[in-house]
Design a protein around this motif. Structure first.
Motif: not given
Length: 442
Positions: A93-100
């Motif tokens: 799983i690849f996910r942005p480190e920063n998000f709302n």
């Protein structure tokens, strides 16, 4: 989600506490085992755990032969990065480190190609980091059984379609857990190239996939090879009866090609001897497939297409063919076989889907550069555009003499369009198109 001193993060999902690591602004939870299997048996879902789930040091990969063609066209494989595992049911799983924190990100699930015979979910040439960073989405990659272990079979001892069953278990895992990674479990898009795209088309009509995904993106699926495979598969299965549950896996890999069906007898289909098999779970009979797709037309959005000269990947790399056939005849053969295997089947699929109320887009990718390169519209030319990652592609033959700036500029626009489709099920007429792309709503 919490951070610790070692630059890792812990996601708490129903499945358990899953460790990820941070790299280039991305959180990567890699090689999570979603199922396990014994040879020639259906997968069994892994149960939730109270202990921390830690990613293995090396990437697990189904036993397979290294393809000299892929090494020449795509790039060398560093074997030290991989661990052979006959039960290769893993996701990453690849996910942005920063998000709302209140935002639910759209999810794209990557199903790799490789003629149902080679590859895995985690290859440098399909690292989705650039896409995740560009478009603020979550991408999940899946590894599954291949070749004789996943896509032959056809009797009680060796069931067919085991690789499809693996993929279904992975999709169930994603559906149940992805919201704890910040993903929207109601907005999941499957994306696959080559046999990965073919697998997605068949997952659409497989038992047990209802509600697991909302949209599909199908690149370069060899749908022209899907019909009338029963005799070929039965002969291949009979020829491989010498391999059983006690045979050494590496011995199987070294020797199964001696058992493949005759190319002359079965024509183009024999170029891809492994594949999904109609008439065996989770698939219907071949004659029922079109009707099943028609029933899906109002449930699943479809983006389907191909590259302009798919088979140049194979025909223009053959020294024998190039020696004995003039360029004019070779180019005609490329156009003809591209349409038979990829072009007409994709167009027919899209038109039939639309006639039954389906939301479907049809595309064609054709890079145009005046350079010395035989592979501008070849099979797999779409992968560096979609995934980027210049360092992984720098030695590939398929991009010879193509400036990376050209790939990068067109790739960013293509990723943005595909993300728009994954998020909303449509592509606006006002959205910027890359110059390499023809696309229209059917």
């Amino acid at each position: 989600m919490t951070a610790n001193r070692n630059n890792t993060y812990a996601f708490r999902a129903p499945f358990g506490k899953i460790l990820a690591f941070r790299e280039n602004g991305i959180l990567k939870a890699k090689n999570i085992r979603y199922a396990y299997s014994e040879r020639f048996k259906k997968p069994i879902a892994v149960q939730p755990s109270d202990s921390e789930i830690i990613f293995p040091e090396k990437t697990p990969v189904c036993p397979q032969n290294i393809s000299p063609l892929l090494e020449k066209m795509i790039g060398k494989t560093n074997l030290d990065d991989f661990e052979v595992d006959e039960s290769p049911q893993y996701i990453s799983i690849f996910r942005p480190e920063n998000f709302n924190e209140n935002e639910e990100l759209s999810v794209i699930v990557w199903i790799h190609g490789g003629s149902y015979e080679i590859g895995c979910g985690d290859l440098p040439t399909a690292d989705p980091t650039d896409w995740v960073k560009d478009q603020n989405i979550i991408i999940v990659t899946i590894s599954y059984r291949l070749g004789i272990f996943g896509f032959l079979g056809g009797n009680e001892e060796k069931p067919a379609n085991l690789g499809l069953f693996d993929l279904i278990e992975a999709l169930k895992w994603i559906k149940n857990n992805i919201e704890y990674f910040g993903g929207d479990s109601e907005n999941i898009t499957l994306f696959g190239q080559s046999s990965g795209g073919d697998a997605i088309a068949h997952l659409m009509i497989s038992e047990g996939t209802e509600g697991l995904f909302k949209r599909v993106i199908i690149h370069s699926a060899p749908l022209g090879l899907r019909k009338n495979r029963q005799k070929m598969s039965a002969e291949f299965l009979k020829n491989t009866q010498i391999f059983n549950e006690k045979s050494d896996a590496l011995e199987i890999i070294e020797n199964y090609k001696n058992c493949t069906p005759s190319f002359l007898k079965y024509g183009l289909k024999a170029a891809m001897p492994f594949g999904t098999q109609y008439g065996f779970p989770p698939l219907c009979n071949e004659g029922e497939a079109e009707e099943r797709w028609r029933h899906k037309a109002k449930e699943v959005d479809v983006l389907i297409g191909l590259n302009d000269e798919e088979t140049s990947f194979y025909l223009k790399t053959s020294d024998i063919i190039n020696k004995y056939f003039p360029a004019k005849i070779l180019n005609r053969a490329i156009r003809t076989t591209t349409e038979i295997i990829y072009g007409k089947p994709a167009k027919d699929f899209a038109e039939n889907y639309a006639q039954n109320g389906g939301n479907v887009y049809l595309f064609r990718i054709h890079p145009r550069l005046k350079i010395a390169n035989h592979f501008l519209g070849a099979h797999a030319i779409d992968l560096p555009l979609i995934f980027g990652n210049e360092s992984a592609w720098k030695s590939s033959g398929i991009l010879k003499n193509i400036p990376w700036k050209y790939i990068d500029e067109n790739g960013r626009k293509l990723r943005k369009l595909w993300t728009e489709f994954a998020q909303y099920g449509k592509i606006s007429d006002d959205s910027e198109r890359p110059e390499i792309l023809e696309i229209y709503k059917v």
